[in-house]
Design a protein around this motif. Structure first.
Motif, short mmCIF file in Angstrom:
data_model
loop_
_atom_site.label_atom_id
_atom_site.label_comp_id
_atom_site.label_asym_id
_atom_site.label_seq_id
_atom_site.Cartn_x
_atom_site.Cartn_y
_atom_site.Cartn_z
N LEU A 103 75.92 88.09 -56.83
CA LEU A 103 76.07 87.84 -55.41
C LEU A 103 74.84 88.32 -54.65
N LEU A 104 74.30 89.43 -55.10
CA LEU A 104 73.17 90.00 -54.39
C LEU A 104 71.84 89.56 -54.97
N SER A 105 71.89 88.71 -55.98
CA SER A 105 70.66 88.43 -56.70
C SER A 105 69.63 87.73 -55.82
N ARG A 106 70.11 87.07 -54.77
CA ARG A 106 69.14 86.36 -53.95
C ARG A 106 68.35 87.30 -53.05
N THR B 92 87.52 93.80 -65.30
CA THR B 92 87.03 95.15 -65.58
C THR B 92 85.82 95.46 -64.72
N LEU B 93 85.46 96.71 -64.74
CA LEU B 93 84.33 97.14 -63.94
C LEU B 93 83.07 96.37 -64.32
N GLU B 94 82.94 96.16 -65.62
CA GLU B 94 81.78 95.43 -66.11
C GLU B 94 81.71 94.05 -65.48
N GLU B 95 82.86 93.38 -65.49
CA GLU B 95 82.90 92.02 -64.94
C GLU B 95 82.64 92.03 -63.44
N TYR B 96 83.20 93.02 -62.81
CA TYR B 96 83.03 93.09 -61.36
C TYR B 96 81.58 93.35 -60.99
N ARG B 97 80.97 94.21 -61.77
CA ARG B 97 79.55 94.49 -61.52
C ARG B 97 78.72 93.23 -61.65
N HIS B 98 79.09 92.47 -62.63
CA HIS B 98 78.38 91.22 -62.86
C HIS B 98 78.48 90.31 -61.63
N VAL B 99 79.68 90.24 -61.07
CA VAL B 99 79.89 89.41 -59.89
C VAL B 99 78.99 89.88 -58.74
N VAL B 100 79.06 91.16 -58.48
CA VAL B 100 78.30 91.68 -57.34
C VAL B 100 76.81 91.51 -57.57
N GLU B 101 76.40 91.74 -58.79
CA GLU B 101 74.98 91.60 -59.10
C GLU B 101 74.50 90.18 -58.79
N CYS C 48 70.00 77.17 -55.44
CA CYS C 48 69.82 78.47 -54.80
C CYS C 48 71.14 79.20 -54.58
N ASN C 49 72.18 78.72 -55.21
CA ASN C 49 73.47 79.40 -55.07
C ASN C 49 73.52 80.56 -56.05
N PRO C 50 73.70 81.76 -55.57
CA PRO C 50 73.60 82.91 -56.47
C PRO C 50 74.70 82.96 -57.54
N ILE C 51 75.87 82.43 -57.22
CA ILE C 51 76.92 82.51 -58.24
C ILE C 51 77.14 81.16 -58.91
N ARG C 52 76.04 80.43 -59.03
CA ARG C 52 76.12 79.07 -59.57
C ARG C 52 76.79 79.03 -60.93
N THR C 53 76.34 79.91 -61.82
CA THR C 53 76.84 79.83 -63.20
C THR C 53 78.35 80.06 -63.25
N ALA D 63 79.24 75.55 -53.05
CA ALA D 63 78.99 74.94 -54.35
C ALA D 63 79.93 73.77 -54.58
N ILE D 64 81.19 73.93 -54.19
CA ILE D 64 82.15 72.85 -54.41
C ILE D 64 81.75 71.64 -53.56
N GLU D 65 81.30 71.92 -52.35
CA GLU D 65 80.85 70.79 -51.54
C GLU D 65 79.65 70.10 -52.16
#
Lengths: 223, 841
Positions: free
Chosen positions: A144-147, A133-142, A57-62, B503-505
């Motif tokens: 992060l909020l995916s949950r 880049t903006l693209e990469e940053y958007r990906h991060v935020v997306e 359930c971790n949103p930034i798992r990948t 995650a690291i934990e």
């Protein structure tokens, strides 16, 4: 415990301890965990990490898993990704999260800080071109909020854009209307996060006690 | 300084006004009673029911009104004191406010004593514990930074429980040792009583600590440690006090192992039980706020009353009331903030602060006043000095020792300087005084000695340590709190950290803080949100989103301000839509009309709007001006003020209808009509005057487009999408432009069809108009252009459309949605027959 003690005598461990700063006990525990995750193989694959139930359930798992297979994080000069990692590489990645020593000089502190931030930066900067880049940053935020599903992609995009614009304005100051902000460079990244005491925050406690058996995070159901 | 003396004089006068009547009343009391007796006698003797012979026009009702009147006056006086202090910041920068208030208390106490010859006013424990303390504790709990608090919870508990016990025990034992050694002299006090004294004076006081530490901005970990400790150890100290009080009553002989074990058990039951009561009440409050949507006016009231009830309930069950109230505030804050209406939340915050601050002020003033009473002072130099010394020394020893232990376990160890500050921050306060006054005089022969020692300890710590705290913090270079505003990027990074750490934990197989917190968060999201939050609140409880939302709002406000600065009403009128999620609202609208704008815009000016407008471009176009960034940081207040100022204000802004249940916003149809009519009338007027070749009474500004530096009006908006909603195409916002644009494009507005139905402002649409129209300078506007340097055009004048009445008719169908245009038309046409206004020279 007896097995751990004998393990610590191995020269391999001593070398690892010097390299990563972990104690023998910690290395022993992490090694055990490594074996557990990799099903007693000598290398760890993505699939092994993917199946950790608590990570599900971790949103930034990948992104995090990717960081373990990223050559940039191995303290060797290389980039690109690998398919499987050995225990040593596993430890090196883990060592980014070691708590700082009690008495550090200002320089050491700065070094630790840079290392930790570099890890984060690399995580966001997936294509290793020196900027987020903006693209990469958007990906991060997306991600992060995916949950919190209610927000949706549009909002995530908006937030990413807003944050990016903010970063741009902080790091570049005045820009001409037709100028483009390429993305966040590492220097900018340091600048925007200068108020966060990363060296005291990006740590986890590596216990000297073995708790792996306490938590069911292995893919035992699959086995 | 003049102001200071002036207000001081005023204070003294007020004070005399209070004390005089009380003096007079005592003297005249008998007289008055005699009088009433006499009158009743007379009444019964005569057998008539009419007790008074003539109708008194006014009577002096001091006796009936005395109590509430005095209370109100006291509050007034204390607050006036505060006001006086704030007038000269140089004073408060040296001495903390709490110290100043105590000084004022001394002065006031002196005056009262001089007037009454006896100290009439004292800080009564009952009033202190039931009317003054609860709101401070509730406020402290409610505004507690939860994440910080719980991530340091272990350390706080260690300091609060073990530290306080250590302080109490060591002080009691040390004083006893000195007693036995004969250092103190002949006093009638035993070990148990000394332990009791130690326990009541051991606790660091939240009121004093908050008052001092709020002024020195130390780093957040240090702050939360001192503050959390002071809150929790109050609970501990009350428990210890009760236990020892019971022991003293039992007498030394009766105490055996069983009693001591009972005492320890009772300690845990009281502390944990109190916290549990608090949590239960927090649940109740959260559940209640789920369904108070229809009674928003009393919504904040529920929080207060239930918070107070949690305090009282715990007290009733003889559990720790302070802990109960604290945990009530800590646990419910998240849910009530999400559930309640935004206005209720800000009301709650404000009122909470008013209460807390008010009672804090009163407490300190009364601590001062109480001292001016010779009857309580028993001087014993050795006892007092030794107490002060022991308190100071043992506090430091305790802190160092406990921190040493904690540092073995803490992820981020506490530094030596922080430890010093923690030790030095051990301020004692009103709780100790309240407890010591509670003591039974028959059991405690040396009660007065204890009281005076406690008072001195309070003065010493609050005054001396309070004053020296700030220089010490600077001198020791204690890490200060970061004062900078948090940026969105930082918040995102913070959130990323949290997930990474978990995650690291997970991967490394450790059970740590992050792991536990993650588990708790999951549990909270799944069950507690479902139980305690309204469905609508649940959706918007994401932290990042909230920050984003806030920034958006801020942007919208500064956007309005910017528009206002340039003198366009179009901005202002659309303000009400500012808090709408811009993304969803405008992305649809805008993409529909993009082609038009792009086609028409590119011809005349070559600003690369496209870079922002199209999502396919992966870079942010940074057409940002630095001042815009500053504007974004401008306070909400300013923006609100501006909005308030520049929104239309009709004649009947407030409908004078009184309602206790609703705060009504005026939505009167008539008023909207009225506004519209007036707008139209003024438009016509200025049109006429323009046509007559005279300067209009209200100056029309006309900024030629080319004269202006190219500015993106929306550069400050952090959200691109929002920005193209209004006038991306680099138009000036002055009305001249839009007016001429309107004229030129008169017959067919290409965009109009694509606008949302609600948008009917002609000026707004005019901004979207094609560029070529701008290039024409309308003949009647040419002379007005001269004035453009000196413009502060009124809102309405700017909206003026230089159209002929026939044009107006042509425009009319476009405005039909307001329904009032046609109505407005008739008075407007009547106006045309009037003679033109006299020319302005």
């Amino acid at each position: 415990m007896g097995t751990l003690q004998s393990l610590s005598d191995e020269p391999e461990y001593r070398e690892l301890a010097e390299k990563t700063g972990f104690s023998f006990e910690q290395i022993g525990i992490l090694h055990k965990r490594f074996k557990q995750l990799s099903h007693n193989e000598n290398t760890l694959r993505r699939a092994d990490l993917d199946t950790i139930p608590d990570l599900a359930c971790n949103p930034i798992r990948t992104q995090i898993i990717e960081a373990f297979f990223d050559k940039r994080n191995f303290h060797q000069n290389g980039d690109g990704t690998v398919e499987e990692i050995s225990f040593e590489e596993f430890l090196v990645v883990m060592s980014h999260f070691r708590p700082p020593a009690l008495n550090m000089t200002e320089e050491q502190r700065e070094k630790v800080r840079r290392e930790k931030l570099r890890f984060l930066f690399n995580m966001h900067n997936t294509d290793n071109d020196g900027t987020i880049t903006l693209e990469e940053y958007r990906h991060v935020v997306e991600e992060l909020l995916s949950r919190s599903g209610a927000l949706g992609k549009e909002t995530a995009k908006g937030i990413a854009d807003a944050a990016m614009l903010e970063v741009a304005s902080i790091s570049m100051g005045h820009m001409e209307p037709d100028e483009f902000y390429e993305g966040i460079t590492f220097e900018h990244f340091l600048k925007i996060l200068k108020d966060i005491e990363i060296e005291t925050r990006m740590n986890i406690r590596f216990l000297n006690m073995d708790t792996t058996t306490l938590c069911n995070r292995d893919s035992s159901s699959i086995r | 300084m003049a102001a200071l003396w002036h207000s001081t004089f005023f204070l003294v006068m007020v004070l005399l006004a209070i004390s005089r009547p009380s003096l007079a009343s005592q003297a005249g009391n008998d007289d008055l009673q005699m009088g009433t007796e006499h009158r009743t006698n007379k009444g019964t003797v005569n057998g008539t029911e009419n007790l008074i012979t003539t109708l008194p026009i006014v009577t002096w009702n001091w006796q009936e009104i005395k109590f509430p009147y005095l209370v109100a006056l006291w509050i007034l006086v204390s607050w006036l004191c505060k006001l006086v202090f704030q007038l000269n910041p140089s004073l408060t920068s040296v001495i903390p406010e709490s110290g100043l208030l105590i000084c004022i208390g001394w002065v006031l106490g002196g005056i009262i004593y001089w007037a009454d010859k006896v100290q009439t006013f004292k800080l009564q424990p009952f009033i202190f514990f039931f009317y003054l303390l609860p709101q401070i504790v509730l406020d402290a709990g409610y505004s507690m930074p939860n994440k910080l608090f719980f991530s340091n919870f272990g350390s706080i508990l260690v300091y609060a429980v073990i530290g306080t016990c250590w302080n109490a025990a060591t002080l009691g034992l040390a004083l006893w040792g000195c007693c036995l050694g004969g250092a103190i002299g002949d006093i009638d006090i035993g070990l148990l009583q000394l332990l009791l004294f130690g326990s009541l004076i051991a606790a660091v006081d939240p009121v004093a600590v908050i008052a001092v530490f709020e002024e020195v901005h130390v780093n957040e970990v240090l702050y939360i440690l001192v503050f959390g400790e002071s809150l929790l150890n109050d609970g501990v100290t009350v428990v210890l006090f009760n236990v020892f009080n019971a022991f003293v009553s039992l007498g030394g002989a009766q105490i055996n192992a069983v009693e001591i074990i009972k005492g320890i058990i009772s300690f845990f039951v009281v502390a944990l039980g109190g916290s549990l009561v608090g949590v239960i009440f927090a649940l109740l409050i959260s559940l209640l706020t789920r369904c108070t949507k229809n009674i928003q006016i009393i919504e904040p009231g529920f929080i207060f009353i239930l918070g107070y009830l949690s305090y009282l309930t715990a007290e009733m069950l003889s559990l720790s009331a302070i802990l109960s109230c604290t945990f009530c505030g800590v646990c419910c804050q998240k849910y009530i903030n999400a559930n309640m209406d935004k206005r209720s939340v800000s009301t709650l915050r404000y009122v909470m602060k008013v209460f807390a601050n008010g009672s804090e002020t009163i407490i300190f003033v009364f601590l001062g006043i109480t001292a001016i009473d010779p009857s309580i002072w028993v001087w014993n130099t050795a006892f007092i000095l030794l107490t002060l010394l022991f308190i100071f020394v043992f506090r430091f020893i305790g802190v160092f020792f406990l921190t040493w232990i904690l540092n073995q376990y803490r992820l981020v160890p506490l530094e030596f300087i922080d430890q010093l500050m923690m030790g030095y921050g051990g301020l004692r306060g009103a709780v100790a005084y309240g407890l010591v006054v509670l003591l039974d005089e028959n059991k405690y022969k040396e009660k007065n000695l204890m009281i005076s020692t406690t008072l001195l300890v309070v003065y010493f710590t609050v005054m001396l340590q309070g004053i020296t705290m700030k220089p010490l913090v600077t001198w020791l270079k204690v890490k200060r709190a970061a004062v900078t505003e948090r940026t969105l990027a930082e918040i995102i990074q913070n959130r990323t950290f949290d997930h990474i750490l978990v995650a690291i934990e997970d991967i490394s197989g450790q059970i740590g803080h992050n792991y536990m917190r993650d588990k708790w968060n999951n549990f909270e999201e799944r069950w507690l949100y479902w139980l305690l939050m309204t469905p609508s609140a649940r959706k918007s409880c994401d932290h990042i989103f909230n920050i984003f939302h806030k920034l958006n709002l801020k942007d919208a406000m500064s956007y309005v301000k910017e528009g206002e600065r340039r003198g366009s009403l179009a901005f202002v009128r659309n303000e009400t839509k500012a808090d709408v999620d811009f993304n969803k609202k405008f992305s649809g609208n805008f993409s529909a009309m993009m082609p038009y704008i792009m086609a028409e815009n590119m011809g005349s000016d070559h600003v690369p709007v496209s870079s922002i407008l199209w999502d396919s471009v992966h870079s942010v176009c940074l057409d940002m001006h630095e001042k815009d960034l500053k504007m974004r940081e401008s306070e909400d207040f300013n923006a609100h003020h501006l909005l308030e100022q520049h929104l239309y204000r009709g004649k009947k802004q407030h409908r004078h209808r009184y309602s206790r249940e609703y705060l009504e916003v005026n939505k009167d149809k008539n008023e909207v009509q009225e506004i519209f009519q007036r707008t139209m009338r003024s438009r016509l007027e200025s049109f006429k005057s323009a046509k007559m070749g005279v300067n209009p009474p209200k100056k029309i500004s006309y900024h030629l487009k080319k004269d202006q530096p190219q500015k993106m009006p929306n550069g400050k908006s952090t959200d691109n999408r929002k920005s193209h909603a209004y006038g991306k195409e680099d138009l000036e916002f002055s009305e001249g432009d839009s007016a001429s644009g309107c004229e030129a494009a008169g017959g067919s507005f290409p965009m109009r069809a694509h606008r949302g139905a609600g948008i009917v402002n002609p000026a707004f649409n005019a901004e979207m108009d094609p560029m070529p129209a701008m290039q024409q300078i309308l003949p009647w506007l040419a002379e007005a252009e001269v004035d453009s340097s000196a413009v502060v055009p009124s809102q309405r004048a700017q909206l003026t459309l230089p159209c002929t009445p026939s044009n107006l008719h042509r425009l009319a169908p476009l405005h039909l949605t307001t329904h009032s245009f046609l109505l407005a038309d008739s008075p407007a046409t009547q106006d045309t027959s009037e003679p033109p206004p006299p020319p302005v020279v």
